[in-house]
Design an enzyme around this catalytic site. Structure first.
Site, mmCIF file in Angstrom:
data_model
loop_
_atom_site.group_PDB
_atom_site.id
_atom_site.type_symbol
_atom_site.label_atom_id
_atom_site.label_comp_id
_atom_site.label_asym_id
_atom_site.label_seq_id
_atom_site.Cartn_x
_atom_site.Cartn_y
_atom_site.Cartn_z
ATOM 1 N N ASP A 1 -4.999 5.959 2.093
ATOM 2 C CA ASP A 1 -5.962 4.676 2.187
ATOM 3 C C ASP A 1 -7.095 4.067 1.714
ATOM 4 O O ASP A 1 -7.591 4.605 3.176
ATOM 5 C CB ASP A 1 -4.583 3.737 2.394
ATOM 6 C CG ASP A 1 -5.025 2.163 2.065
ATOM 7 O OD1 ASP A 1 -3.831 1.677 0.781
ATOM 8 O OD2 ASP A 1 -5.610 1.587 2.382
ATOM 9 N N HIS B 1 0.774 -0.882 -0.070
ATOM 10 C CA HIS B 1 -0.094 -0.491 -0.132
ATOM 11 C C HIS B 1 0.018 0.982 0.263
ATOM 12 O O HIS B 1 0.966 2.567 -0.555
ATOM 13 C CB HIS B 1 -1.047 -0.026 1.722
ATOM 14 C CG HIS B 1 -1.958 -0.702 1.094
ATOM 15 N ND1 HIS B 1 -3.358 -0.588 1.513
ATOM 16 C CD2 HIS B 1 -1.658 -1.781 0.494
ATOM 17 C CE1 HIS B 1 -4.132 -2.018 1.301
ATOM 18 N NE2 HIS B 1 -3.251 -2.560 1.255
#
Length: 459
Positions: A106, A18
């Protein structure tokens, strides 16, 4: 040159899969004169090159702690970040000499919707997955599709409101959704994902021509046009050495390329299941037996279990295997320089778990992909690659559908020929590279995003 005033907070979920694409995005943004502060934890600081640019700063936050070993690790991480990072970021932003203009975070960090509200700035969602996967996620948590027979893992869950009406067996649905043992945790995750639907905008590490129907669907779901496809955000032409991206490789790029240089074009199969997946003993036995029997040249990259995995079934490569395949097999135990490997002319196929970063790296390299998804968005990504894009061949599915050795041998050997999947792979490679060239669709989308961010500052 005037000092840029637009200041973006970039807040990744703290795992390499990520963090790395969001850092790649921020590098693109600072070339367009945007100030960026990346929020990292001590164990992830090394993923951001030191002194990269005066426009790229870091705020180091406490590493997540896990006092309850029985709690799902992802949920525990999100909870810790919400409780402990929130007040630190709030205080930092209020005293910073350049107040933030927006926050991009995110999709696991939906709670930053509240942080953005307190900072009085817009929040953008960063999706390290594609538009198809996020469409499934939105529908899952908002519409709560029911499984009429939850005791049957093969009971089908369908998504009729999505383009192409995808459907999945229950066991392939996200475990975060399926597991309701702790009601409070399930409700928290639903709240996190629903916050994403309220975001000011969404930025995808994808490109328009890859999944156009799903970008249109996302815009319809959100009720606005602030959806940007800016990928693949890979350092292909930036001068960045690929081995500097991510973790330190256990094998040097020189050693890899020297081995690959001795092989013919498109004669090598690369096998890797990403930075988080461990194969079980049964899976590892099938995989290594198939590689040995196939007779093909290959590179096999596998994770090495740490002390936290002692009670789990983590398959190991036998030393006998390495000796037997030494003339045609290269085994990496640890992090691999994946872009270097996939970009080499000798590599023709990629047996992958279908994590989105690996999907994009496979696409820009023009290799045929063999899909063996293991969880999360990987089943959706595999369906996109095989059924909708025609660029991949199904090899297996998780530990529910481990292939017979001879079947996997056939798939591996067949992947190196001049197949329809190879023709399609080369077409999609050209489309992906075209998207990130000057005046390509992703560059235009990135310019449009920067324009919107700069206008926020001037409002």
């Amino acid at each position: 040159m005037s000092i840029p005033q637009t200041h973006l907070i970039a807040y990744p979920f703290p795992t390499s899969g990520h963090i790395i694409p969001l850092i790649d995005l921020t590098k693109n943004l600072i070339t367009r004169n945007i100030n960026v502060t990346v929020l990292l934890t001590p164990s992830n600081q090394h993923l951001l090159p030191p002194n990269y640019s005066p426009l790229l700063q870091t705020l180091v936050l406490p590493s997540p702690q896990f006092p309850n070993p029985n709690q799902n690790r992802l949920i525990a991480t999100i909870t810790f970040m919400h409780q402990h990072h929130y007040p630190i970021i709030l205080q930092w932003a209020r005293v910073h000499h350049l107040p933030p203009s927006a926050i991009i975070s995110d999709f696991f960090l939906g709670w930053t919707h509240l942080l953005a509200r307190d900072l009085d700035v817009p929040r953008l969602v960063f999706s390290p997955s594609g538009a198809f996967a996020l469409s499934i996620s939105f529908s899952l948590w908002r519409d709560l599709p029911q499984n009429d027979n939850p005791d049957d893992p093969n009971s089908v869950v369908s998504f009729p409101n999505l383009p192409n009406s995808p459907f999945y067996p229950w066991w392939q649905i996200s475990h975060l959704f399926r597991d309701k043992k702790v009601e409070q945790d399930w409700e928290m995750m639903r709240t996190m994902f629903l916050f994403n639907l309220d975001a000011w905008g969404v930025v995808f590490n994808s490109f328009i021509d890859l999944e156009p129907a799903y970008f249109d669907h996302i815009k319809k779901e959100l009720g606005h046009e602030r959806v940007w496809a800016v990928g693949p955000v890979l350092p292909l032409d930036s001068g960045t050495e690929p081995e500097e991206r991510g973790e330190a490789s256990t094998v040097s790029c020189l050693e890899l390329t020297t081995w690959l240089d001795k092989r013919e074009d498109r004669s090598v199969v690369y096998v890797c299941f990403g930075s988080r997946t461990f194969l079980t003993t049964a899976e590892m036995d099938v995989l290594t037996s198939a590689l040995e029997l196939s007779g093909v040249h290959f590179i096999l990259s596998v994770r090495v279990p740490d002390e936290r995995r002692v009670e789990e079934d983590c398959g190991k490569i036998s030393s006998g295997f390495i000796e037997r395949v030494r003339e045609r097999g290269f085994v990496i135990q640890g992090w691999a320089s994946q872009l270097v490997i996939l970009g080499h002319r000798a590599v023709g196929a990629f047996l992958t778990h279908c994590g989105w970063n690996s999907v994009l790296e496979g696409l820009v390299s023009g290799v045929v992909m063999l899909t063996w998804p293991m969880g999360a968005d990987q089943y959706t990504n595999a369906k996109l690659l095989v059924d909708q894009l025609g660029v991949a061949v199904q090899a297996a599915e998780g530990d529910e559908k481990i292939p017979e050795i001879n079947d996997l041998v056939k798939v591996i050997k067949g992947s190196l020929g001049r197949t329809k999947e190879r023709v399609r792979a080369e077409e999609l490679r050209d489309a992906a590279l075209g998207a990130i060239k000057e005046n390509g669709s992703s560059q235009k989308q990135l310019d449009a995003l920067v324009k919107e961010l700069n206008e926020l500052k001037n409002d």
